[in-house]
Design an enzyme around this catalytic site. Structure first.
Site, PDB file in Angstrom:
ATOM      1  N   GLN A 114       0.831  -1.195   0.000  1.00 58.83           N
ATOM      2  CA  GLN A 114       0.000   0.000   0.000  1.00 58.83           C
ATOM      3  C   GLN A 114       0.871   1.252   0.000  1.00 58.83           C
ATOM      4  OE1 GLN A 114      -3.332  -2.143   2.919  1.00 58.83           O
ATOM      5  NE2 GLN A 114      -2.427  -0.239   3.542  1.00 58.83           N
ATOM      6  N   VAL A 116       3.728   4.074  -1.147  1.00 58.76           N
ATOM      7  CA  VAL A 116       4.051   4.723  -2.411  1.00 58.76           C
ATOM      8  C   VAL A 116       5.548   4.982  -2.573  1.00 58.76           C
ATOM      9  CG1 VAL A 116       1.771   5.773  -2.627  1.00 58.76           C
ATOM     10  CG2 VAL A 116       3.598   7.044  -1.476  1.00 58.76           C
ATOM     11  N   HIS A 131      -1.334   1.660  -4.398  1.00 60.76           N
ATOM     12  CA  HIS A 131      -1.669   3.079  -4.233  1.00 60.76           C
ATOM     13  C   HIS A 131      -0.800   3.999  -5.085  1.00 60.76           C
ATOM     14  CE1 HIS A 131      -3.689   2.281  -0.046  1.00 60.76           C
ATOM     15  NE2 HIS A 131      -4.356   1.800  -1.063  1.00 60.76           N
ATOM     16  N   GLY A 209       2.678  -4.407   8.980  1.00 62.87           N
ATOM     17  CA  GLY A 209       2.662  -2.964   9.176  1.00 62.87           C
ATOM     18  C   GLY A 209       1.388  -2.281   8.740  1.00 62.87           C
ATOM     19  N   THR A 210       0.299  -3.029   8.727  1.00 64.50           N
ATOM     20  CA  THR A 210      -0.993  -2.442   8.385  1.00 64.50           C
ATOM     21  C   THR A 210      -2.075  -3.215   9.121  1.00 64.50           C
ATOM     22  OG1 THR A 210      -2.518  -1.860   6.581  1.00 64.50           O
ATOM     23  CG2 THR A 210      -1.248  -3.883   6.304  1.00 64.50           C
ATOM     24  N   ASN A 235       2.800  -6.809  13.324  1.00 58.55           N
ATOM     25  CA  ASN A 235       2.453  -5.425  13.656  1.00 58.55           C
ATOM     26  C   ASN A 235       2.733  -5.208  15.144  1.00 58.55           C
ATOM     27  OD1 ASN A 235       1.293  -2.872  13.895  1.00 58.55           O
ATOM     28  ND2 ASN A 235      -0.395  -3.367  12.497  1.00 58.55           N
TER      29      ASN A 235
END
Length: 266
Positions: A114, A116, A131, A209-210, A235
């Site tokens: 996700q 960039v 994304h 990490g999400t 996480n």
């Protein structure tokens, strides 16, 4: 490195290692947490300095760009400047090592992000960006890519341009914008199809990490689970979620090198 982990976490890492060594098709989704470990601020972090009085609706939506393209372009040039000197951390390096190892094994490791930034690419990974890419631009009108701003074309960090002057498209005179999915825009069709196919066919889905409760991560976790995959979440602040089979509550930069070492050990 295991000495850094709690006894309970060591048990979970061992379970994850055993599971991943026994499966062939792995799908990984990374989010802002993995980049934060390299010093890249997450989008939810408070804006600083000149930007602290602006919200998402002022800086990262199609309406914002229509209303004030100079403001939006300036913010993205500032973001590029912030990210330009950031390097992959041990988590990025471990994932790249795993993909490299998979080329000579029976495993297929598909990496989706996700984020960039280009830290996965810098580490040597093959990755699908859901994304968009901070270092790519396109026309806001005709959508033609603007190749002169692609980071890969720069010979060195010193040659990066952070000029805030608006650029116009040579094909239609529309303003050039970052090739990033803004709030309110659809995810890119081809990239989302790649993600859906990988998730549908994977045996293990790993969220790094999400949060597995926030879309699109939540949708991908659900899709993986519906198709019989095990779900692992890495996480430091995991959210309780019945979809997740194994929770590794630690930074990715600590967990992944240990995990990958165990998976790739002969």
């Amino acid at each position: 490195m295991l000495a850094e982990l709690s006894p309970a976490l060591i048990v979970e890492v061992a379970l994850a290692t055993k599971l991943l060594k026994s499966k062939q098709r792995i799908c990984i989704l990374t989010g802002a947490g993995i980049s934060a470990e390299s010093g890249i601020p997450t989008f939810r972090d408070k804006q600083t300095g000149l930007w602290e009085n602006y919200g998402v609706e002022d800086l990262a939506t199609p309406d914002a760009f229509l209303r004030d393209p100079k403001l939006v372009w300036s913010w993205y040039q500032w973001r590029r400047q912030v990210v330009a000197d950031k390097k992959p951390n041990p988590a990025h390096d471990a994932l790249a090592q795993w993909q490299y190892h998979a080329q000579s094994s029976d495993q297929q490791v598909t990496l989706i992000t996700q984020n960039v930034d280009d830290l996965h690419e810098q580490a040597g990974s093959t990755v699908t960006h859901l994304h968009g890419n901070l270092w790519c631009n396109r026309c806001s009108q005709c959508e033609m890519p603007y190749p002169n701003q692609v980071r890969n074309s720069y010979s060195s960090e010193n040659s990066l341009s952070f000029d805030e002057t608006l650029i116009t498209c040579e094909h239609c005179d529309g303003y050039i914008r970052p090739d990033i999915v803004w709030f309110g825009e659809a995810l890119p069709v081809e990239e989302w199809q790649t993600a859906e196919n990988a998730v549908t066919n994977c045996e293990v889905f790993i969220s790094i990490g999400t949060s597995s409760l926030v879309y699109p991560a939540a949708g991908l976790s659900q899709l993986a689970k519906q198709n019989g995959a095990k779900v692992i979440e890495i996480n430091p602040d995991p959210t309780p979620n019945t979809l997740v089979d194994i929770t590794l509550a630690e930074k990715a930069g600590i967990i992944l090198p240990i995990l990958i070492q165990g998976i790739t050990a002969l």
